[in-house]
Design a protein around this motif. Sequence first.
Motif, PDB file in Angstrom:
ATOM      1  N   ARG B  28      -5.301 -32.060  41.402  1.00  0.00           N
ATOM      2  CA  ARG B  28      -4.747 -32.425  42.704  1.00  0.00           C
ATOM      3  C   ARG B  28      -3.222 -32.353  42.699  1.00  0.00           C
ATOM      4  O   ARG B  28      -2.587 -32.342  43.746  1.00  0.00           O
ATOM      5  CB  ARG B  28      -5.192 -33.827  43.095  1.00  0.00           C
ATOM      6  CG  ARG B  28      -4.741 -34.907  42.128  1.00  0.00           C
ATOM      7  CD  ARG B  28      -5.144 -36.288  42.662  1.00  0.00           C
ATOM      8  NE  ARG B  28      -4.947 -37.310  41.646  1.00  0.00           N
ATOM      9  CZ  ARG B  28      -4.505 -38.547  41.899  1.00  0.00           C
ATOM     10  NH1 ARG B  28      -4.205 -38.912  43.129  1.00  0.00           N
ATOM     11  NH2 ARG B  28      -4.374 -39.423  40.925  1.00  0.00           N
ATOM     12  N   GLU B  98     -13.368 -29.605  57.689  1.00  0.00           N
ATOM     13  CA  GLU B  98     -12.823 -30.860  58.215  1.00  0.00           C
ATOM     14  C   GLU B  98     -13.934 -31.863  58.522  1.00  0.00           C
ATOM     15  O   GLU B  98     -13.783 -33.060  58.308  1.00  0.00           O
ATOM     16  CB  GLU B  98     -12.021 -30.605  59.493  1.00  0.00           C
ATOM     17  CG  GLU B  98     -10.870 -29.610  59.346  1.00  0.00           C
ATOM     18  CD  GLU B  98      -9.872 -30.007  58.285  1.00  0.00           C
ATOM     19  OE1 GLU B  98      -9.654 -31.215  58.114  1.00  0.00           O
ATOM     20  OE2 GLU B  98      -9.337 -29.111  57.607  1.00  0.00           O
ATOM     21  N   LYS B 101     -15.367 -34.837  56.032  1.00  0.00           N
ATOM     22  CA  LYS B 101     -14.509 -35.928  55.545  1.00  0.00           C
ATOM     23  C   LYS B 101     -15.325 -37.131  55.091  1.00  0.00           C
ATOM     24  O   LYS B 101     -14.989 -37.785  54.103  1.00  0.00           O
ATOM     25  CB  LYS B 101     -13.577 -36.336  56.693  1.00  0.00           C
ATOM     26  CG  LYS B 101     -12.395 -37.170  56.299  1.00  0.00           C
ATOM     27  CD  LYS B 101     -11.422 -37.222  57.493  1.00  0.00           C
ATOM     28  CE  LYS B 101     -10.259 -38.138  57.241  1.00  0.00           C
ATOM     29  NZ  LYS B 101      -9.293 -38.043  58.377  1.00  0.00           N
ATOM     30  N   TYR B 145     -14.927 -47.051  50.044  1.00  0.00           N
ATOM     31  CA  TYR B 145     -14.727 -48.498  50.196  1.00  0.00           C
ATOM     32  C   TYR B 145     -16.069 -49.194  50.381  1.00  0.00           C
ATOM     33  O   TYR B 145     -16.949 -48.667  51.080  1.00  0.00           O
ATOM     34  CB  TYR B 145     -13.817 -48.795  51.393  1.00  0.00           C
ATOM     35  CG  TYR B 145     -12.435 -48.250  51.160  1.00  0.00           C
ATOM     36  CD1 TYR B 145     -11.548 -48.933  50.335  1.00  0.00           C
ATOM     37  CD2 TYR B 145     -12.044 -47.023  51.700  1.00  0.00           C
ATOM     38  CE1 TYR B 145     -10.288 -48.417  50.070  1.00  0.00           C
ATOM     39  CE2 TYR B 145     -10.785 -46.500  51.435  1.00  0.00           C
ATOM     40  CZ  TYR B 145      -9.919 -47.204  50.615  1.00  0.00           C
ATOM     41  OH  TYR B 145      -8.682 -46.688  50.330  1.00  0.00           O
TER      42      TYR B 145
ATOM     43  N   THR D  27      -7.771 -34.972  47.369  1.00  0.00           N
ATOM     44  CA  THR D  27      -8.284 -34.765  46.025  1.00  0.00           C
ATOM     45  C   THR D  27      -8.108 -33.287  45.677  1.00  0.00           C
ATOM     46  O   THR D  27      -7.658 -32.504  46.496  1.00  0.00           O
ATOM     47  CB  THR D  27      -9.768 -35.122  45.961  1.00  0.00           C
ATOM     48  OG1 THR D  27     -10.490 -34.165  46.729  1.00  0.00           O
ATOM     49  CG2 THR D  27     -10.023 -36.515  46.517  1.00  0.00           C
ATOM     50  N   LYS D  30     -10.116 -31.160  48.329  1.00  0.00           N
ATOM     51  CA  LYS D  30      -9.778 -30.957  49.733  1.00  0.00           C
ATOM     52  C   LYS D  30      -8.723 -31.970  50.155  1.00  0.00           C
ATOM     53  O   LYS D  30      -8.793 -33.139  49.759  1.00  0.00           O
ATOM     54  CB  LYS D  30     -11.044 -31.155  50.588  1.00  0.00           C
ATOM     55  CG  LYS D  30     -10.849 -31.189  52.088  1.00  0.00           C
ATOM     56  CD  LYS D  30     -10.504 -29.826  52.646  1.00  0.00           C
ATOM     57  CE  LYS D  30     -10.403 -29.872  54.174  1.00  0.00           C
ATOM     58  NZ  LYS D  30      -9.841 -28.591  54.692  1.00  0.00           N
ATOM     59  N   THR D  31      -7.778 -31.515  50.958  1.00  0.00           N
ATOM     60  CA  THR D  31      -6.905 -32.447  51.663  1.00  0.00           C
ATOM     61  C   THR D  31      -7.284 -32.394  53.132  1.00  0.00           C
ATOM     62  O   THR D  31      -7.174 -31.355  53.769  1.00  0.00           O
ATOM     63  CB  THR D  31      -5.432 -32.074  51.478  1.00  0.00           C
ATOM     64  OG1 THR D  31      -5.093 -32.231  50.099  1.00  0.00           O
ATOM     65  CG2 THR D  31      -4.542 -32.997  52.308  1.00  0.00           C
ATOM     66  N   PHE D  32      -7.776 -33.529  53.620  1.00  0.00           N
ATOM     67  CA  PHE D  32      -8.118 -33.600  55.035  1.00  0.00           C
ATOM     68  C   PHE D  32      -6.866 -33.962  55.827  1.00  0.00           C
ATOM     69  O   PHE D  32      -6.285 -35.023  55.588  1.00  0.00           O
ATOM     70  CB  PHE D  32      -9.203 -34.647  55.273  1.00  0.00           C
ATOM     71  CG  PHE D  32     -10.513 -34.289  54.655  1.00  0.00           C
ATOM     72  CD1 PHE D  32     -11.340 -33.337  55.257  1.00  0.00           C
ATOM     73  CD2 PHE D  32     -10.923 -34.871  53.474  1.00  0.00           C
ATOM     74  CE1 PHE D  32     -12.557 -32.989  54.672  1.00  0.00           C
ATOM     75  CE2 PHE D  32     -12.138 -34.525  52.891  1.00  0.00           C
ATOM     76  CZ  PHE D  32     -12.954 -33.584  53.486  1.00  0.00           C
ATOM     77  N   PRO D  33      -6.439 -33.102  56.728  1.00  0.00           N
ATOM     78  CA  PRO D  33      -5.225 -33.404  57.483  1.00  0.00           C
ATOM     79  C   PRO D  33      -5.483 -34.513  58.502  1.00  0.00           C
ATOM     80  O   PRO D  33      -6.513 -34.516  59.161  1.00  0.00           O
ATOM     81  CB  PRO D  33      -4.923 -32.080  58.186  1.00  0.00           C
ATOM     82  CG  PRO D  33      -6.226 -31.363  58.268  1.00  0.00           C
ATOM     83  CD  PRO D  33      -7.064 -31.829  57.121  1.00  0.00           C
ATOM     84  N   ALA D  34      -4.573 -35.469  58.560  1.00  0.00           N
ATOM     85  CA  ALA D  34      -4.740 -36.581  59.494  1.00  0.00           C
ATOM     86  C   ALA D  34      -3.824 -36.367  60.696  1.00  0.00           C
ATOM     87  O   ALA D  34      -2.655 -36.007  60.528  1.00  0.00           O
ATOM     88  CB  ALA D  34      -4.394 -37.893  58.800  1.00  0.00           C
ATOM     89  N   LEU D 251      -6.756 -45.789  45.690  1.00  0.00           N
ATOM     90  CA  LEU D 251      -7.271 -46.414  46.906  1.00  0.00           C
ATOM     91  C   LEU D 251      -6.355 -47.557  47.343  1.00  0.00           C
ATOM     92  O   LEU D 251      -5.438 -47.955  46.625  1.00  0.00           O
ATOM     93  CB  LEU D 251      -8.681 -46.953  46.647  1.00  0.00           C
ATOM     94  CG  LEU D 251      -9.728 -45.908  46.237  1.00  0.00           C
ATOM     95  CD1 LEU D 251     -11.014 -46.608  45.792  1.00  0.00           C
ATOM     96  CD2 LEU D 251     -10.014 -44.945  47.381  1.00  0.00           C
ATOM     97  N   ILE D 252      -6.659 -48.095  48.492  1.00  0.00           N
ATOM     98  CA  ILE D 252      -5.921 -49.236  49.034  1.00  0.00           C
ATOM     99  C   ILE D 252      -5.984 -50.405  48.054  1.00  0.00           C
ATOM    100  O   ILE D 252      -7.067 -50.795  47.611  1.00  0.00           O
ATOM    101  CB  ILE D 252      -6.533 -49.653  50.392  1.00  0.00           C
ATOM    102  CG1 ILE D 252      -6.367 -48.517  51.408  1.00  0.00           C
ATOM    103  CG2 ILE D 252      -5.909 -50.945  50.896  1.00  0.00           C
ATOM    104  CD1 ILE D 252      -7.083 -48.775  52.721  1.00  0.00           C
ATOM    105  N   ASN D 295      -6.959 -40.385  51.343  1.00  0.00           N
ATOM    106  CA  ASN D 295      -7.636 -39.122  51.586  1.00  0.00           C
ATOM    107  C   ASN D 295      -8.422 -39.110  52.880  1.00  0.00           C
ATOM    108  O   ASN D 295      -8.470 -38.107  53.574  1.00  0.00           O
ATOM    109  CB  ASN D 295      -8.595 -38.831  50.427  1.00  0.00           C
ATOM    110  CG  ASN D 295      -7.877 -38.845  49.101  1.00  0.00           C
ATOM    111  OD1 ASN D 295      -6.742 -38.418  49.008  1.00  0.00           O
ATOM    112  ND2 ASN D 295      -8.535 -39.351  48.070  1.00  0.00           N
ATOM    113  N   ILE D 296      -9.083 -40.223  53.163  1.00  0.00           N
ATOM    114  CA  ILE D 296      -9.945 -40.244  54.351  1.00  0.00           C
ATOM    115  C   ILE D 296      -9.519 -41.348  55.314  1.00  0.00           C
ATOM    116  O   ILE D 296     -10.128 -41.502  56.368  1.00  0.00           O
ATOM    117  CB  ILE D 296     -11.427 -40.459  53.968  1.00  0.00           C
ATOM    118  CG1 ILE D 296     -11.609 -41.809  53.252  1.00  0.00           C
ATOM    119  CG2 ILE D 296     -11.922 -39.338  53.078  1.00  0.00           C
ATOM    120  CD1 ILE D 296     -13.051 -42.229  53.094  1.00  0.00           C
ATOM    121  N   GLU D 297      -8.519 -42.102  54.957  1.00  0.00           N
ATOM    122  CA  GLU D 297      -8.135 -43.257  55.759  1.00  0.00           C
ATOM    123  C   GLU D 297      -7.000 -42.886  56.725  1.00  0.00           C
ATOM    124  O   GLU D 297      -6.158 -42.059  56.410  1.00  0.00           O
ATOM    125  CB  GLU D 297      -7.619 -44.390  54.856  1.00  0.00           C
ATOM    126  CG  GLU D 297      -8.529 -44.756  53.712  1.00  0.00           C
ATOM    127  CD  GLU D 297      -8.263 -43.916  52.479  1.00  0.00           C
ATOM    128  OE1 GLU D 297      -7.653 -42.820  52.607  1.00  0.00           O
ATOM    129  OE2 GLU D 297      -8.668 -44.329  51.389  1.00  0.00           O
TER     130      GLU D 297
END
Lengths: 394, 394, 394, 394
Positions: B28, B98, B101, B145, D27, D30-34, D251-252, D295-297
């Motif tokens: 990454r 996408e 996710k 989570y 990761t 994949k990078t999910f664009p927010a 993670l958070i 990543n997904i948040e």
Amino acid sequence: MRPEEVLERLKTQRIETPSWGYGNSGTRFKTFPAPGAARNVWEKIEDAAEVHRLTGIAPSIALHIPWDRTEDWERLKRFAEERGLRIGAINPNLFQEEEYKLGSLAHPDRKVRDKAVAHVLECIEIMRATGSRDLSLWLADGTNYAGQDHLRARKHRLREALERVYAALPAHGRLLLEYKFFEPGFYFTDLSDWGTAYAHCLGLGERAQVLVDLGHHAQATNIEAIVAFLLDEGRLGGFHFNARRYADDDLIVGTTNPFELFCIYTELVQAEEDPDPEVRRTAQEVAYMIDQSHNIEPKLEAMLYSVLNCQEAYAKALLVDYVALHQAQAQGAVLEAHRILMEGFRADVRPLLREFREGLGLPVDPIQAHRNSGYLQRVSAERGTASAGGGFPS
Amino acid sequence: MRPEEVLERLKTQRIETPSWGYGNSGTRFKTFPAPGAARNVWEKIEDAAEVHRLTGIAPSIALHIPWDRTEDWERLKRFAEERGLRIGAINPNLFQEEEYKLGSLAHPDRKVRDKAVAHVLECIEIMRATGSRDLSLWLADGTNYAGQDHLRARKHRLREALERVYAALPAHGRLLLEYKFFEPGFYFTDLSDWGTAYAHCLGLGERAQVLVDLGHHAQATNIEAIVAFLLDEGRLGGFHFNARRYADDDLIVGTTNPFELFCIYTELVQAEEDPDPEVRRTAQEVAYMIDQSHNIEPKLEAMLYSVLNCQEAYAKALLVDYVALHQAQAQGAVLEAHRILMEGFRADVRPLLREFREGLGLPVDPIQAHRNSGYLQRVSAERGTASAGGGFPS
Amino acid sequence: MRPEEVLERLKTQRIETPSWGYGNSGTRFKTFPAPGAARNVWEKIEDAAEVHRLTGIAPSIALHIPWDRTEDWERLKRFAEERGLRIGAINPNLFQEEEYKLGSLAHPDRKVRDKAVAHVLECIEIMRATGSRDLSLWLADGTNYAGQDHLRARKHRLREALERVYAALPAHGRLLLEYKFFEPGFYFTDLSDWGTAYAHCLGLGERAQVLVDLGHHAQATNIEAIVAFLLDEGRLGGFHFNARRYADDDLIVGTTNPFELFCIYTELVQAEEDPDPEVRRTAQEVAYMIDQSHNIEPKLEAMLYSVLNCQEAYAKALLVDYVALHQAQAQGAVLEAHRILMEGFRADVRPLLREFREGLGLPVDPIQAHRNSGYLQRVSAERGTASAGGGFPS
Amino acid sequence: MRPEEVLERLKTQRIETPSWGYGNSGTRFKTFPAPGAARNVWEKIEDAAEVHRLTGIAPSIALHIPWDRTEDWERLKRFAEERGLRIGAINPNLFQEEEYKLGSLAHPDRKVRDKAVAHVLECIEIMRATGSRDLSLWLADGTNYAGQDHLRARKHRLREALERVYAALPAHGRLLLEYKFFEPGFYFTDLSDWGTAYAHCLGLGERAQVLVDLGHHAQATNIEAIVAFLLDEGRLGGFHFNARRYADDDLIVGTTNPFELFCIYTELVQAEEDPDPEVRRTAQEVAYMIDQSHNIEPKLEAMLYSVLNCQEAYAKALLVDYVALHQAQAQGAVLEAHRILMEGFRADVRPLLREFREGLGLPVDPIQAHRNSGYLQRVSAERGTASAGGGFPS
């Protein structure tokens, strides 16, 4: 769930304590003898009754054979009942005879396997004699070196022995098959993960179910996911509750990672309320048992903490708003769903539990009540301090 | 086994290399572009053919869709065949859109699941078009989570989607279901261990089998025990070979723990010779596939090492005297049994493998032959150095 | 290195065996008594002498006090010397007295710490009396629950106690400070990693060095990297060799991951030949000690395998072409450097070791020689089978 | 501590958020664009300011160079100050240049090391220009294969490079040296544990301190014990807070094991009140920084949760009755000491935190306030959805 409902549900909770948790036990390095530690099954029953008297939710005691063997099971059952207890799971010992050096039910030698099966059949007789529903089977079987034994041959031997055991179960009796990642087998363990235990249960029949011990997993294993899977498959038979950081440390449940315990209980609560009656039934029949080895702790107090920590985790899990949770999950609201779950965990349930205890006439602070009761002083005087070697009793 | 027999058996060994091992990939943090790294499926096939030309035991290539998608599968199949290759497993990609996710086949939203199923059905069409036998399915599905999604609901959604996939398989096609302990799901993974994959395979049917990736286990897991169990159950479908120290490091197979690789092969060799024809058949149909992600290594050389390390492990496993081993095991001769196994591992099989290669007209030192061949220089000139982002291609 | 040189270097190798490896020991579940297991220090010395007679490279024995305590140390020293042995490291026992329930050198109560220090001072006297160079200190000190004790206060207490011990060392004596990731402390261990032990050694003085036990690390720890770092810092004092898969399994060294043992030895060989005289000196003074707990294995045979596996690993490490290796490393030739290292590991050193043994008049197959010698039969008849409890002797 | 005091102490808490937490990351898969993810340093500062506005305890932002490089540092500093922020730690990037394939400060080639040092020196200039106190140094340096490089040579190269960096620090600047168990080095990592980082800090000087990232340890490591040790040694420089189950999941913070976070904070609170002024000073200067990869948040919401979870953990740690705790510890009252600690954890601090926020004029529910603020909608419209590759930006 509203607090009144939580209070009602808390009344249904049951935690079984193990007879061996009241006697001396230790690590391989040393067993520190505790003053007043129970020396025999009668004293263990007295201790378990004291835990139940103080908590109100521990009405049964698991037995370990031969440690708890007696001549007169009828008398033992009565002795327990007079103290408000029933006999819980029967646990055979398949690791302390000389013959079991290389295994028991999976041993290369048929004679040893026969001996091991005979011991389990004796335990099944004790189930009948004591009214116990569950045979709780943990095997130390495994190997220490690559090549030491034939892995698939061991599997076949084990299955055959389990079939003989299963066939002998009482009509409504269950075989709870426990798995463990390692120890005392250091290279290989015959029942090393839930998948292996599950596959054997499928091969045996409906009344063979998997027993989940919280200390028997590889690091970072998501135990609540295993619980959920087995609940869904109708194959979760019960728990051995305890805590650990690294290996099978057998510490007081809920002390090293209370959030994990909470997450496990949220799966159980959800299953208890599932639309599918099969899932509900499986959840309702789960046997909640403590399995700990107290090395440095006062034994009764350690058991009280264990039972109370399970109660706290269950109460928190009951407080989660599952309707809102499932809604957030369905919408893919990652952080909102997590937040809803956490609200249950964040809650301070001490006032609620005080209310619960007051309602049932229980001491509001069971630990303090125990310390004030003079029980430990009395049994220490009566029982003295047993001498102790290393590890478990034999 | 006598050396002549070992040489015969080595001729039957097959290792499948993955198209994605010939292109750029990374962690990454960074993908370092390698000169001459394959840019498309045609170049990947050329590279795989070069590996097969040098080793003689890598006659198939796994494809990953959509990375390797082409308009004309017939032409691609021919292109491969002209270079001595056949098309191996087809690997759908269910993690780079996408929509994925929050998952693919287990996603909360039916539309996303339908999209994912449609992609897999396309891959099944590609199986038909290319003559591939195996659908190799890895899912990134999981959650990050606690509370993020409903674990049992995910299980049901996944099963339903898998049933749709399974129903569409060609008559002799297989579904190889891969599990992974974690990543990219950090809290929960829908197919996190062999037990989960196995349970789903049981629910699907006989042609659903488990795929074991050596890097997808918890620390200290005994992988050869899983292999043995699945062989015995007729549910070992194949391997993704690679090596790791901690997580899914995707290093060259056999580099971090060559003894583990050897132990795995000893289980396979024993199954190949088992009295039970079902066990033999399962062993013979196992798909041996490499799955690596070369970050800092020259890609072709890395693949050569991987194939050769599998050959070395198989040769050593073949050299074990299993008759003597099983005898020692039956007698409970712990250290003698271990010693017999170790004799295979201790053997230096380099002379034997040289003989094997000479017998087949292969280069005796495939690595050196590759370095001397000018292949890398040629393709570096032709292909240049592709630019690369982070992680896998998309 | 050329084979003749390897043969010369192999003559310099020394492995110390532990007295406690010859007596009965077990897991917390059970100690299986072995026929002929040594019952006292005299028998342990006889067994160690037998291992040295058969291997030629195990000329010292580590003692554990009080298990090996005697009235007449002069006599014991002579008894050993008459059998070709010298007394190696002295190991205090700070975990089997009732007072040590909450620790020894780090115990909250000064009286307990004083008692523990006094015991170590007694051990230092035994060093003087037996001519031992090394005090080998492992502490079971730790806690089981968050909050149980004050972590920094424990550190201060431990340091103060260690200072008292260090001050009492003989002029050329060394304090080897052992660390362990966990067990019997399940929440916290006072000396849990090399960093902690190293920091204490820095605070104590030059003759305080770190002891590396192969089984005392977290999963996936790169032990050879720790070895290299400590060698470079002049703080590697010695090893406790053994093997494990998950926890501190204390199996025969080299049985679970022979490649790891080889990698460790390559660091030691490189340090032995380092341009820096300090690094060379540190390497030359490393104490190579076995520390195992044989539960199901014949004890002498297990010890022989351990010693021989160390010899094999050292021989393979000596065969590596370090000149070529360092050249490839300097050029950043990742796979070529790895390949050069692996050539040493791939070598079959059995012929070389046969030659080594023949040259020294040793049995060419020490295991077989032991089995044929009638030694075990003789001592089994003489000593009988001691009864045994759980865990370690006390 | 009394609630009023807790409220006062909560006002002193500071959490630094990282600029890279506001942009897209992913990761290796994949990078999910927010939508609305920050595209440059100016937008990142705006986002950090929003987090500070809502929480009141996040008044600084860490920068990562070159991702956040600008021509006009004065302007950037002002831009931040106008939004109530100061510039926190400067983080060099030593892993995304092609030359760093085999390392940066420990690379075999002096030219690469020089380049890496030059980049860090540029970062030190940025410290001066922005008024930053801390250079936060994480290295990806490591190797993937045994033998790939010379471990002790790497150590020497690394030390020499660090000395050049340390010598260039501003008078009151600190070097915070981060360690990481693995990744992207899969076989070996040059700074793999706190001990290694600590030893280097000792060699450099007083203003070199260790940075603890919660995700950079082996499984089962007791992080609070490391924190306590480093506090006591005056070498705890700061934290990178995040959470993980298995690897460096980023993670958070506080989501996978809130009890661990609480235990860490209890060590810090105790150090803040230690009789030893050196310990207090070290504790007061600890840099509390978030380091996460969402990543997904939703990114801002994830950062808010992180900051608030730190606040909650600190509040609970402040509520512990340390006087009673230390008394119980001194008496060896294992379970009573543990119980006292747990009372802090059991407390529901939500009412207290509400009071804290009301007192400072902050939104009582920062998450809800953020959702209601329209901020995300606004920046999503303004910024759009950036395209994203795999892993981190480059």
